[in-house]
Design a protein around this motif. Structure first.
Motif, PDB file in Angstrom:
ATOM      1  N   TYR A  87     -22.266  -5.613  56.282  1.00  0.00           N
ATOM      2  CA  TYR A  87     -21.682  -5.876  54.961  1.00  0.00           C
ATOM      3  C   TYR A  87     -21.975  -7.297  54.520  1.00  0.00           C
ATOM      4  N   GLY A  88     -21.906  -8.235  55.455  1.00  0.00           N
ATOM      5  CA  GLY A  88     -22.169  -9.631  55.129  1.00  0.00           C
ATOM      6  C   GLY A  88     -23.583  -9.843  54.624  1.00  0.00           C
ATOM      7  N   LEU A  89     -24.554  -9.226  55.290  1.00  0.00           N
ATOM      8  CA  LEU A  89     -25.941  -9.377  54.844  1.00  0.00           C
ATOM      9  C   LEU A  89     -26.148  -8.685  53.504  1.00  0.00           C
ATOM     10  N   ALA A  90     -25.528  -7.513  53.348  1.00  0.00           N
ATOM     11  CA  ALA A  90     -25.643  -6.814  52.067  1.00  0.00           C
ATOM     12  C   ALA A  90     -25.080  -7.678  50.940  1.00  0.00           C
ATOM     13  N   MET A  91     -23.938  -8.300  51.194  1.00  0.00           N
ATOM     14  CA  MET A  91     -23.335  -9.174  50.183  1.00  0.00           C
ATOM     15  C   MET A  91     -24.248 -10.349  49.877  1.00  0.00           C
ATOM     16  N   ARG A  92     -24.879 -10.900  50.924  1.00  0.00           N
ATOM     17  CA  ARG A  92     -25.765 -12.048  50.720  1.00  0.00           C
ATOM     18  C   ARG A  92     -26.923 -11.675  49.799  1.00  0.00           C
ATOM     19  N   VAL A  93     -27.411 -10.453  49.908  1.00  0.00           N
ATOM     20  CA  VAL A  93     -28.567 -10.045  49.108  1.00  0.00           C
ATOM     21  C   VAL A  93     -28.154  -9.679  47.690  1.00  0.00           C
ATOM     22  N   VAL A  94     -27.134  -8.842  47.548  1.00  0.00           N
ATOM     23  CA  VAL A  94     -26.834  -8.302  46.224  1.00  0.00           C
ATOM     24  C   VAL A  94     -25.732  -9.051  45.496  1.00  0.00           C
ATOM     25  N   LEU A 149     -21.881  -2.855  45.223  1.00  0.00           N
ATOM     26  CA  LEU A 149     -23.199  -2.563  45.775  1.00  0.00           C
ATOM     27  C   LEU A 149     -23.217  -2.780  47.292  1.00  0.00           C
ATOM     28  N   ALA A 150     -22.561  -3.844  47.739  1.00  0.00           N
ATOM     29  CA  ALA A 150     -22.537  -4.117  49.173  1.00  0.00           C
ATOM     30  C   ALA A 150     -21.867  -2.979  49.927  1.00  0.00           C
ATOM     31  N   GLU A 151     -20.824  -2.426  49.337  1.00  0.00           N
ATOM     32  CA  GLU A 151     -20.130  -1.290  49.971  1.00  0.00           C
ATOM     33  C   GLU A 151     -21.065  -0.083  50.067  1.00  0.00           C
ATOM     34  N   GLU A 152     -21.784   0.189  48.982  1.00  0.00           N
ATOM     35  CA  GLU A 152     -22.690   1.344  48.994  1.00  0.00           C
ATOM     36  C   GLU A 152     -23.836   1.122  49.975  1.00  0.00           C
ATOM     37  N   ILE A 153     -24.333  -0.096  50.011  1.00  0.00           N
ATOM     38  CA  ILE A 153     -25.443  -0.398  50.919  1.00  0.00           C
ATOM     39  C   ILE A 153     -24.991  -0.267  52.373  1.00  0.00           C
ATOM     40  N   THR A 154     -23.785  -0.689  52.652  1.00  0.00           N
ATOM     41  CA  THR A 154     -23.262  -0.580  54.018  1.00  0.00           C
ATOM     42  C   THR A 154     -23.205   0.895  54.434  1.00  0.00           C
ATOM     43  N   GLN A 155     -22.684   1.723  53.554  1.00  0.00           N
ATOM     44  CA  GLN A 155     -22.625   3.154  53.878  1.00  0.00           C
ATOM     45  C   GLN A 155     -24.024   3.735  54.034  1.00  0.00           C
ATOM     46  N   ASP A 156     -24.931   3.380  53.123  1.00  0.00           N
ATOM     47  CA  ASP A 156     -26.308   3.885  53.209  1.00  0.00           C
ATOM     48  C   ASP A 156     -26.957   3.478  54.523  1.00  0.00           C
ATOM     49  N   THR A 157     -26.701   2.249  54.942  1.00  0.00           N
ATOM     50  CA  THR A 157     -27.311   1.752  56.176  1.00  0.00           C
ATOM     51  C   THR A 157     -26.881   2.595  57.367  1.00  0.00           C
TER      52      THR A 157
END
Lengths: 207, 299
Positions: free
Chosen positions: A53-60, A65-73
């Motif tokens: 989640y931290g890396l997703a937040m750093r990017v987006v 979006l970070a929540e969705e990316i975490t689930q997708d990952t």
């Protein structure tokens, strides 16, 4: 209120013989994921959800979006668990690499169709306080580099971060920043060369 | 101009001719390691790496740097409700799929065509002539049988769909706010119980469980459970008699809130009590400590 009979019934079951359950290492956990064990996926998420989640937040830079990316990952991990080779690197490295690409891919789709909602990262107080990772060399290296990025000239730090966190090419950065292509290439090269020098110097100081 | 190779640790540019292609490649190595080069640049670097393999040694340190940058983002604790939503989404997306094939209707094996006597009576009932050949008399019987089977099949799958709708309602409640949970309680289709603190449950307040007696899932929602150490977790149990069955691991946020979709190997209505114990962070096959909260599963 619980009656005494209920309390007694509940208390009874805790006196059954204990069984020691060993903590699963990453390899064993992934074997269970390959075998479609949902509890293993839950454990994986519990173990590595925050850094992902931290890396997703750093990017987006956006909570939704970070929540969705975490689930997708983690869904990708579930669907491609058999692809991870423990002899080629740590699970966390594989996870974060998937996270980064998933996040960059999502960011590119948002650029084409921006509809960002959710709290911007600047509005969330204390969100970026890093958890304690003392003793883990990989994290220390990463945190050192994050600090060294701040020592670069602003224009070099900017393009290095756009290159890594947003996956942009030279041409894309030139278009985004409205700069000549040659200028962007020079800034990227000088920034990375300086970052390398600083990083090697800091490694020598730690030895 | 010759293809002169420069050692990687410095080379006097005054003494040796420089290969411009090699220099251009060298300048792109940092960006190439980061994946920042444009497609034509990437092709060029790859080609030059095969012609001048020693460049890989220069490339390696930038690749190490890129790998380390993967860990440069700070770890961020996922906010409480978001954490539950993500987990719910993962469990839903990875649940075993419901069999969609046309399963035979339970308890209704295909029946052979009726005997001659029965067929005759049915045929006459439908107004048929007694002179009609026997084979032709089968058609209405088979048609009637098909209708019966269709109706039975519809009833079966309607029941399945209704159960799935109820489970879906519980899943949606897991991702919603508490007022939605209360609305679910008022629907009459599910039941709710408050878990009470046991003598070992210091600081335990407001833990609720919502369940459908016929479903194999339930929802547990906590508002005030004391946060635990990192090597501990709350484990929820369904209990029948003195036999506990693990229903899942519950982790709460710093403010004591948390929710968990409880899973049961059989309808929740078969159990008497739901209880919570503190266990090692990976859970236990059987409870290893006294319960801190419990409630009766009474419809």
């Amino acid at each position: 209120m619980l009656n005494s009979q209920t309390i007694a019934a509940v208390a009874d079951f805790s006196r059954t013989p204990k069984m020691e359950i060993p903590v699963l290492n990453d390899t064993d956990l992934m074997h269970r994921v390959v075998e479609r064990d949902q509890s293993a996926l839950s454990e994986l998420y519990e173990r590595y959800g925050n850094p992902v989640y931290g890396l997703a937040m750093r990017v987006v830079q956006n909570t939704q979006l970070a929540e969705e990316i975490t689930q997708d990952t983690f869904l990708k991990v579930w669907n491609q668990a058999q692809s991870w080779d423990p002899t080629r690197g740590q699970l966390i490295s594989w996870l974060l690499t998937i996270t980064r690409y998933t996040a960059i891919d999502r960011l590119r789709r948002e650029w084409r169709q921006p509809n960002l909602v959710g709290a911007p990262v600047e509005d969330i107080p204390g969100l970026f306080s890093a958890l304690d990772m003392v003793g883990d060399a990989r994290w220390q290296d990463g945190q050192i580099l994050a600090a060294l990025l701040n020592q670069l000239p602003d224009e070099q730090a900017e393009v290095v971060q756009m290159a890594f966190y947003q996956g942009m090419t030279h041409t894309e950065m030139a278009e985004r920043l409205n700069l000549p292509l040659g200028t962007v290439k020079t800034r990227v090269r000088l920034g990375l060369q300086k970052l390398k020098t600083l990083w090697l110097e800091s490694s020598e100081r730690q030895i | 101009m010759t293809d002169e190779l420069r050692p990687q640790d410095g080379y006097s540019s005054q003494s040796q001719p420089v290969n411009p292609e090699l220099e251009a490649t060298r300048e792109l190595l940092p960006a190439y390691a980061l994946g920042t080069t444009d497609p034509d640049e990437t092709r060029m670097v790859k080609e030059m790496l095969t012609r001048f393999p020693h460049l890989i040694y220069e490339l390696e340190v930038y690749q190490d740097m890129r790998r380390a940058l993967t860990f440069s983002a700070p770890t961020v604790e996922i906010p409480g409700m978001a954490k539950s939503r993500i987990l719910s989404g993962l469990l839903e997306a990875t649940a075993p799929s419901v069999a969609q094939s046309a399963a035979p209707v339970r308890g209704s094996a295909p029946t052979p065509p009726p005997s001659g006597g029965l067929l005759d009576r049915l045929w006459r009932l439908l107004g048929g002539s007694p002179d009609t050949p026997a084979m032709l008399r089968l058609s209405p019987a088979l048609a009637a049988l098909a209708v019966v089977l269709l109706v039975a099949s519809n009833l079966y799958w309607s029941g399945q769909i209704q159960q799935m709708r109820e489970e879906q309602t519980l899943l949606i409640a897991l991702a919603s706010q508490q007022d939605t949970l209360l609305t679910l309680v008022g629907s009459g289709q599910v039941h709710r119980a408050e878990l009470a603190a046991t003598p070992d449950g210091t600081g335990v307040e407001t833990v609720s469980v919502v369940w459908n007696p016929n479903a194999e899932i339930a929802l547990l929602y906590a508002q005030e459970l004391p946060p635990l150490a990192s090597n501990e977790v709350y484990q929820v149990w369904f209990i029948r008699g003195d036999q506990p069955v693990s229903a899942g691991l519950l982790r709460v946020a710093e403010d004591g809130t948390g929710s968990l979709l409880l899973r049961s190997p059989e309808p929740v209505g078969n159990f008497d009590i739901v209880g919570i114990t503190v266990e090692p962070s990976t859970g236990s096959e059987l409870p290893t400590s006294a319960p801190i909260a419990a409630g009766e599963l009474r419809a």
